[in-house]
Structure formats: C-alpha cells, structure tokens
Design a protein around this motif. Structure first.
Motif, PDB file in Angstrom:
ATOM      1  N   LYS A   1       0.834  -1.199   0.000  1.00 20.22           N
ATOM      2  CA  LYS A   1       0.000   0.000   0.000  1.00 20.22           C
ATOM      3  C   LYS A   1       0.870   1.251   0.000  1.00 20.22           C
ATOM      4  CE  LYS A   1      -4.174   1.459   2.496  1.00 20.22           C
ATOM      5  NZ  LYS A   1      -3.864   2.779   3.033  1.00 20.22           N
ATOM      6  N   GLY A   2       0.834   1.972  -1.118  1.00 22.98           N
ATOM      7  CA  GLY A   2       1.422   3.312  -1.169  1.00 22.98           C
ATOM      8  C   GLY A   2       0.258   4.277  -1.354  1.00 22.98           C
ATOM      9  N   ASP A   3       0.448   5.275  -2.245  1.00 23.86           N
ATOM     10  CA  ASP A   3      -0.737   6.047  -2.638  1.00 23.86           C
ATOM     11  C   ASP A   3      -1.671   5.139  -3.433  1.00 23.86           C
ATOM     12  OD1 ASP A   3       0.137   8.490  -1.528  1.00 23.86           O
ATOM     13  OD2 ASP A   3       1.519   8.735  -3.212  1.00 23.86           O
ATOM     14  N   LYS A   4      -1.069   4.225  -4.151  1.00 22.40           N
ATOM     15  CA  LYS A   4      -1.827   3.208  -4.896  1.00 22.40           C
ATOM     16  C   LYS A   4      -1.700   1.873  -4.169  1.00 22.40           C
ATOM     17  CE  LYS A   4      -2.650   5.816  -8.617  1.00 22.40           C
ATOM     18  NZ  LYS A   4      -4.017   6.153  -9.070  1.00 22.40           N
ATOM     19  N   ILE A   5      -2.684   1.027  -4.418  1.00 26.13           N
ATOM     20  CA  ILE A   5      -2.705  -0.288  -3.752  1.00 26.13           C
ATOM     21  C   ILE A   5      -2.431  -1.386  -4.778  1.00 26.13           C
ATOM     22  CG2 ILE A   5      -4.202  -1.966  -2.591  1.00 26.13           C
ATOM     23  CD1 ILE A   5      -5.644   0.407  -1.312  1.00 26.13           C
ATOM     24  N   ALA A   6      -1.452  -2.233  -4.460  1.00 28.10           N
ATOM     25  CA  ALA A   6      -1.147  -3.377  -5.336  1.00 28.10           C
ATOM     26  C   ALA A   6      -1.425  -4.677  -4.587  1.00 28.10           C
ATOM     27  CB  ALA A   6       0.313  -3.328  -5.769  1.00 28.10           C
ATOM     28  N   LEU A   7      -2.160  -5.554  -5.250  1.00 28.06           N
ATOM     29  CA  LEU A   7      -2.389  -6.903  -4.735  1.00 28.06           C
ATOM     30  C   LEU A   7      -1.494  -7.831  -5.553  1.00 28.06           C
ATOM     31  CD1 LEU A   7      -4.300  -8.363  -2.698  1.00 28.06           C
ATOM     32  CD2 LEU A   7      -5.880  -8.723  -4.607  1.00 28.06           C
ATOM     33  N   ILE A   8      -0.733  -8.659  -4.870  1.00 28.32           N
ATOM     34  CA  ILE A   8       0.232  -9.516  -5.571  1.00 28.32           C
ATOM     35  C   ILE A   8      -0.224 -10.966  -5.491  1.00 28.32           C
ATOM     36  CG2 ILE A   8       2.635 -10.275  -5.685  1.00 28.32           C
ATOM     37  CD1 ILE A   8       3.376  -7.576  -4.361  1.00 28.32           C
ATOM     38  N   ASP A   9      -0.542 -11.522  -6.613  1.00 28.42           N
ATOM     39  CA  ASP A   9      -1.069 -12.878  -6.799  1.00 28.42           C
ATOM     40  C   ASP A   9      -2.467 -13.002  -6.182  1.00 28.42           C
ATOM     41  OD1 ASP A   9       1.098 -13.736  -8.293  1.00 28.42           O
ATOM     42  OD2 ASP A   9       2.238 -14.273  -6.505  1.00 28.42           O
ATOM     43  N   LEU A  10      -3.244 -13.857  -6.817  1.00 28.85           N
ATOM     44  CA  LEU A  10      -4.646 -13.985  -6.440  1.00 28.85           C
ATOM     45  C   LEU A  10      -4.863 -15.399  -5.905  1.00 28.85           C
ATOM     46  CD1 LEU A  10      -7.018 -11.975  -6.626  1.00 28.85           C
ATOM     47  CD2 LEU A  10      -7.545 -12.904  -8.879  1.00 28.85           C
ATOM     48  N   VAL A  11      -6.065 -15.850  -5.876  1.00 31.12           N
ATOM     49  CA  VAL A  11      -6.380 -17.202  -5.414  1.00 31.12           C
ATOM     50  C   VAL A  11      -7.260 -17.896  -6.446  1.00 31.12           C
ATOM     51  CG1 VAL A  11      -6.220 -16.685  -2.937  1.00 31.12           C
ATOM     52  CG2 VAL A  11      -8.407 -16.363  -4.137  1.00 31.12           C
ATOM     53  N   ARG A  12      -7.411 -19.166  -6.245  1.00 30.88           N
ATOM     54  CA  ARG A  12      -8.377 -19.946  -7.004  1.00 30.88           C
ATOM     55  C   ARG A  12      -9.641 -20.036  -6.163  1.00 30.88           C
ATOM     56  NH1 ARG A  12      -7.617 -26.478  -7.439  1.00 30.88           N
ATOM     57  NH2 ARG A  12      -9.695 -26.903  -8.229  1.00 30.88           N
ATOM     58  N   ASP A  13     -10.764 -20.217  -6.776  1.00 31.59           N
ATOM     59  CA  ASP A  13     -12.008 -20.416  -6.034  1.00 31.59           C
ATOM     60  C   ASP A  13     -11.988 -21.849  -5.486  1.00 31.59           C
ATOM     61  OD1 ASP A  13     -14.427 -20.290  -4.909  1.00 31.59           O
ATOM     62  OD2 ASP A  13     -15.570 -19.879  -6.733  1.00 31.59           O
ATOM     63  N   TRP A  14     -11.281 -22.014  -4.401  1.00 32.22           N
ATOM     64  CA  TRP A  14     -10.971 -23.337  -3.856  1.00 32.22           C
ATOM     65  C   TRP A  14     -11.250 -23.260  -2.358  1.00 32.22           C
ATOM     66  CZ3 TRP A  14      -5.371 -25.721  -4.304  1.00 32.22           C
ATOM     67  CH2 TRP A  14      -5.466 -27.119  -4.352  1.00 32.22           C
ATOM     68  N   ASN A  15     -11.961 -24.210  -1.796  1.00 33.63           N
ATOM     69  CA  ASN A  15     -12.540 -24.024  -0.472  1.00 33.63           C
ATOM     70  C   ASN A  15     -13.220 -22.653  -0.508  1.00 33.63           C
ATOM     71  OD1 ASN A  15     -11.309 -26.432   0.102  1.00 33.63           O
ATOM     72  ND2 ASN A  15     -10.183 -25.716   1.875  1.00 33.63           N
ATOM     73  N   ASP A  16     -12.997 -21.816   0.485  1.00 32.88           N
ATOM     74  CA  ASP A  16     -13.597 -20.477   0.408  1.00 32.88           C
ATOM     75  C   ASP A  16     -12.503 -19.404   0.355  1.00 32.88           C
ATOM     76  OD1 ASP A  16     -12.672 -20.794   2.927  1.00 32.88           O
ATOM     77  OD2 ASP A  16     -14.486 -20.094   3.951  1.00 32.88           O
ATOM     78  N   ALA A  17     -11.462 -19.677  -0.427  1.00 34.24           N
ATOM     79  CA  ALA A  17     -10.321 -18.753  -0.490  1.00 34.24           C
ATOM     80  C   ALA A  17     -10.726 -17.334  -0.913  1.00 34.24           C
ATOM     81  CB  ALA A  17      -9.237 -19.309  -1.416  1.00 34.24           C
ATOM     82  N   PRO A  18     -11.561 -17.159  -1.944  1.00 31.21           N
ATOM     83  CA  PRO A  18     -11.923 -15.775  -2.318  1.00 31.21           C
ATOM     84  C   PRO A  18     -12.624 -15.031  -1.181  1.00 31.21           C
ATOM     85  CG  PRO A  18     -12.477 -17.290  -4.086  1.00 31.21           C
ATOM     86  CD  PRO A  18     -12.125 -18.134  -2.902  1.00 31.21           C
ATOM     87  N   LYS A  19     -13.525 -15.735  -0.498  1.00 32.15           N
ATOM     88  CA  LYS A  19     -14.254 -15.088   0.610  1.00 32.15           C
ATOM     89  C   LYS A  19     -13.268 -14.672   1.708  1.00 32.15           C
ATOM     90  CE  LYS A  19     -17.974 -16.236   3.878  1.00 32.15           C
ATOM     91  NZ  LYS A  19     -17.357 -16.839   5.059  1.00 32.15           N
ATOM     92  N   GLN A  20     -12.340 -15.577   2.011  1.00 32.78           N
ATOM     93  CA  GLN A  20     -11.364 -15.261   3.051  1.00 32.78           C
ATOM     94  C   GLN A  20     -10.459 -14.097   2.648  1.00 32.78           C
ATOM     95  OE1 GLN A  20      -9.395 -18.300   5.293  1.00 32.78           O
ATOM     96  NE2 GLN A  20     -10.729 -19.879   4.476  1.00 32.78           N
ATOM     97  N   LEU A  21     -10.104 -14.059   1.379  1.00 24.92           N
ATOM     98  CA  LEU A  21      -9.272 -12.947   0.896  1.00 24.92           C
ATOM     99  C   LEU A  21     -10.027 -11.620   1.062  1.00 24.92           C
ATOM    100  CD1 LEU A  21      -6.847 -11.720  -0.577  1.00 24.92           C
ATOM    101  CD2 LEU A  21      -7.904 -12.370  -2.746  1.00 24.92           C
ATOM    102  N   GLU A  22     -11.277 -11.624   0.674  1.00 29.09           N
ATOM    103  CA  GLU A  22     -12.065 -10.386   0.800  1.00 29.09           C
ATOM    104  C   GLU A  22     -12.196  -9.963   2.259  1.00 29.09           C
ATOM    105  OE1 GLU A  22     -15.535 -11.177  -2.244  1.00 29.09           O
ATOM    106  OE2 GLU A  22     -15.245  -9.032  -1.833  1.00 29.09           O
ATOM    107  N   GLU A  23     -12.376 -10.938   3.144  1.00 32.13           N
ATOM    108  CA  GLU A  23     -12.499 -10.605   4.575  1.00 32.13           C
ATOM    109  C   GLU A  23     -11.194 -10.001   5.111  1.00 32.13           C
ATOM    110  OE1 GLU A  23     -15.818 -14.041   5.687  1.00 32.13           O
ATOM    111  OE2 GLU A  23     -13.749 -14.252   6.415  1.00 32.13           O
ATOM    112  N   ALA A  24     -10.084 -10.558   4.680  1.00 29.52           N
ATOM    113  CA  ALA A  24      -8.791 -10.029   5.144  1.00 29.52           C
ATOM    114  C   ALA A  24      -8.572  -8.611   4.624  1.00 29.52           C
ATOM    115  CB  ALA A  24      -7.655 -10.942   4.684  1.00 29.52           C
ATOM    116  N   LEU A  25      -8.922  -8.391   3.362  1.00 28.33           N
ATOM    117  CA  LEU A  25      -8.795  -7.034   2.817  1.00 28.33           C
ATOM    118  C   LEU A  25      -9.708  -6.078   3.580  1.00 28.33           C
ATOM    119  CD1 LEU A  25      -8.711  -7.788  -1.037  1.00 28.33           C
ATOM    120  CD2 LEU A  25      -6.796  -7.140   0.427  1.00 28.33           C
ATOM    121  N   ALA A  26     -10.913  -6.543   3.890  1.00 28.32           N
ATOM    122  CA  ALA A  26     -11.865  -5.692   4.617  1.00 28.32           C
ATOM    123  C   ALA A  26     -11.314  -5.317   5.992  1.00 28.32           C
ATOM    124  CB  ALA A  26     -13.204  -6.410   4.739  1.00 28.32           C
ATOM    125  N   SER A  27     -10.562  -6.253   6.605  1.00 21.20           N
ATOM    126  CA  SER A  27      -9.996  -5.951   7.926  1.00 21.20           C
ATOM    127  C   SER A  27      -8.960  -4.825   7.847  1.00 21.20           C
ATOM    128  CB  SER A  27      -9.370  -7.214   8.546  1.00 21.20           C
ATOM    129  OG  SER A  27      -8.146  -7.526   7.896  1.00 21.20           O
TER     130      SER A  27
END
Ligand code: FEO
Length: 404
Positions: free
Chosen positions: A41-67
C-alpha cells in the motif's frame, strides 16, 4: 484466512486449503497447502497474486482485505507473477468486480490473461527490471524468472521492505494454521515443512532445476530480507535458508545428492521381493540410510520426494508380459518427466516363463544420465547363490553411495 504484517504497509494474507482433491490434479496434499496473497500500500494499492475459487479462499481474501479497510474495488494494480490457476482461478470474478484495476504481468503472462480469461483491457505487460511506483516510498520491480514454475513467471521485488514476492519459487506444501513466518514455527514444525518443501520441489519444480539456479543467480544481487512465496511460510528471520535449500534441491538433479538410497519395488507373487530383501541386507550392512516404496501401493508424489533427494536407487520389478511390471514402467516415465537424473542405480527382478523387463527397462531409462550398475535377474525363485550375489550387489551400491 490469516493476515500478517510483513513491514510497514506490506501485508501477507494466506488461506489454508484442506482438501482431498489433488494439487494440480495429481499431487496429494493431506496436510494441506497455503495460497498466499500480498498487499503493498502506497498512494496506490497493489495486490500480488490472487487465489483460485478453492474451499472459500476468495471469501477469506475479501475478509482479510476488509480488515484493512480495503475493498476489491480499491485495488489499483493486480500483479500476477504466474498464471497457473491456483493463483489466478478467481481472476474473472475479480475483473468483473473491479474493472479499473490494471493487471500487471510479463508479456507472456498478459497473453495468457487474454487467452484464459478473455480479458483484453486494463493490462500492462512489464519488461524485465521494469518498476512501478506506488507512491509513499513503495516501488515494485519485476524480474522475469521463466519456468519457476512456467514460462511466463516473474518475481516482484519491494525494495523499501526488502521483500521478494517469489511466487512458486521457495514454496512448500503444508497448511500453515495461524502461523505465518519462519520465526513462528517450532523445530519440529520446520522439519515437517522441510519434508513438504522437498516433496513440493520434487513434484512441481524438479523439471526446471536449471531455471531455478538461473533465477536465484539473477536475484542474488538484491538485498533480500524477506522471502514471500505463494505457498508456505514467509521467511523473514532466515531468508537465505530457503534460498540455499532450493539451490541444494536444484543440485540434486546433477547428482550425487544425499548419501541415501531410495528402494522402489513391485512384486507379483513374492519372488522379486525375496531377492530385494537380500539387497536390503547388504545396504543395511553398510549402514546407508534408505527409504522403501512399493508400487503400485504408494503414490508417486512420495516416491519422487525420496528418489529425488537420494544418490542411489534400487529398482526391483519382475517381468510382466515380456516387459517391466507396469507400475514400475509408469514410475520410470514420471522419473523421466521430472528429471530424476544423476543417480546410481541397481535394477533387479525375477522372471517366470520368459524375460523381457531388462530390455524394456534399458529403453525406458535412456536419457536419464544414470550410472547403471549391472542388472541382476533370476528365473523363478532366487537360489541361495542368487541371494548371496544380491546381498553383495546391495553392499556394492551402498559403498558407492557412501563414497560419492
Ligand atoms: Fe502455485 Fe505453478 O502454481
């Protein structure tokens, strides 16, 4: 999803995948695997590598970002070091929900984004060494590291924190639980992960050992204080340890590797097994450590793990329909694909009505660059003389391994 702070404005989010599904559709992961994503996180935000829709990885990623007070739509850059779907499977949905983020990868990576995901806009192909200024002192630099794990791969470097986001390089199988950094794990847990990183390397990376050496040499000038792979723990206390480990693994392909022997065997009615027992007596008499794997009972993932790290192999199989016992033929095919090279090898086996395994075997190992000791075969049940000779062969192999 677990979220950790690597450094100021550099975050590490990992999801443990616990599944009976195979990794890459081939490799068992009974102890799980982690999918790691990073955020700078600078002035701009970079996310490095994503996930596969495997178990509930996308949901968990979104929750972590929300935190962190960050929504998917706040991401300015999505950095894709590698396009294999364990890191990109969720890309289509990400793009649908964030049409403005620029997707950053190598030229080959960007081509794959278009061909796999039908995404043609908001793409940035970066050249080797190119940088991306995020503001607030955060700059990302990209270095191509082809074939660690596939041709499009790069690593991302964040200089202010000294963090190398290395994707598959320096990765491991094994779920992390609530821990994340090398300093968090006990010695026993480190031993477990050392085994799982070797198995990961032998299963996923071993075909590309030359590229691993080349890639590590390329990044060796960077003042790396943290190695952040896409699977497994983040190395912040001893980053050099995992890089040295990978160099050691890469060197195994040239032989000699560890002073150990991997015994791989199959037997239809016990005649080959009785001969093998004599070989093992010989190995034990010389005190050389060995692992033993029966085919087809044991998964190739674990056979690869031990075969890859061992300087010596014993391959014991009977003749079956004028050729090798089929499960062993499959093992040798995988060995060829995974570059199980540079080994000293003893092959033994029985035949009943007619031989054929020897010729089939010799064709199968062409190109493996093995130091092949003379095969020993016998008809039917091994005689006392056969067993004595086999024990001597086991001793001879063990001595060679000890002296290598
Ligand atoms: Fe973790 Fe080659 O993907």
């Amino acid at each position: 999803m677990n979220m950790h702070v690597i450094a100021d404005a550099v975050f590490y989010i990992h999801t443990d995948i616990q599944t009976t599904e195979f990794f890459e559709g081939i490799w068992p992961i009974p102890e799980g695997v982690s999918l790691n994503t990073y955020l700078v996180k600078g002035d701009k935000i970079a996310l490095i590598d994503l996930v596969r829709d495997w178990n509930d990885a996308p949901k968990q990623l979104e929750e972590a970002l929300a935190s962190l007070g960050i929504g998917l739509g706040d991401v300015d850059y999505l950095i894709l070091n590698h396009l294999e779907p364990d890191h990109t499977g969720w890309l289509r949905e990400f793009r649908d929900r964030n049409p403005r983020a620029e997707i950053v990868s190598t030229v080959k990576g960007i081509n794959l984004v278009s061909s796999f995901f039908n995404i043609h806009t908001g793409l940035r192909a970066v050249k080797d060494g190119e940088t991306l200024d995020l503001g607030k002192g955060k700059t990302l630099a990209f270095f191509e590291t082809p074939n660690i794990h596939w041709p499009e791969t790069m690593v991302t470097w964040e200089a202010a924190s000294g963090t190398l986001f290395s994707c598959d390089a320096f990765g491991s199988f094994g779920a992390l639980g609530t821990k994340g950094f090398d300093e968090d794990f006990t010695e026993e847990e480190h031993r477990f992960f050392e085994g799982e990183s070797l198995r990961y390397y032998a299963n996923i990376v071993s075909s590309f050992s030359t590229f691993v050496e080349r890639g590590i040499k390329k990044i060796s000038g960077l003042p790396i204080t943290c190695v952040a792979p896409s699977h497994g723990m983040v190395w912040r206390k001893e980053p050099q340890k995992i890089m040295d480990r990978y160099l050691r693994y890469a060197a195994y392909a040239k032989g000699p590797a560890e002073k150990e022997i991997a015994v791989i065997w199959g037997s239809m009615y016990g005649n080959t097994k009785r001969g093998l027992d004599a070989v093992i007596h010989g190995i034990e008499a010389e005190g050389v450590p060995y692992s033993i794997h029966r085919v087809p009972d044991e998964h190739i993932s674990y056979i690869l793990q031990d075969a890859y790290k061992s300087s010596g192999l014993v391959l014991a199989m009977p003749t079956y329909e004028y050729a090798m016992f089929p499960p062993m033929a499959w093992v040798l095919d995988i060995f060829r694909r995974k570059h199980i090279t540079g080994k000293t090898v003893l092959r033994i086996g029985s035949w009943g009505w007619v031989g054929g395994a020897k010729k089939d075997y010799e064709q199968a190992i062409e190109g493996l660059k093995w130091n092949s000791l003379e095969s020993q075969e016998w008809a039917g049940a091994a005689s006392a003389a056969d067993l004595t000779a086999l024990e001597v062969r086991g001793r001879d192999l063990a001595r060679i391994i000890k002296d290598a």
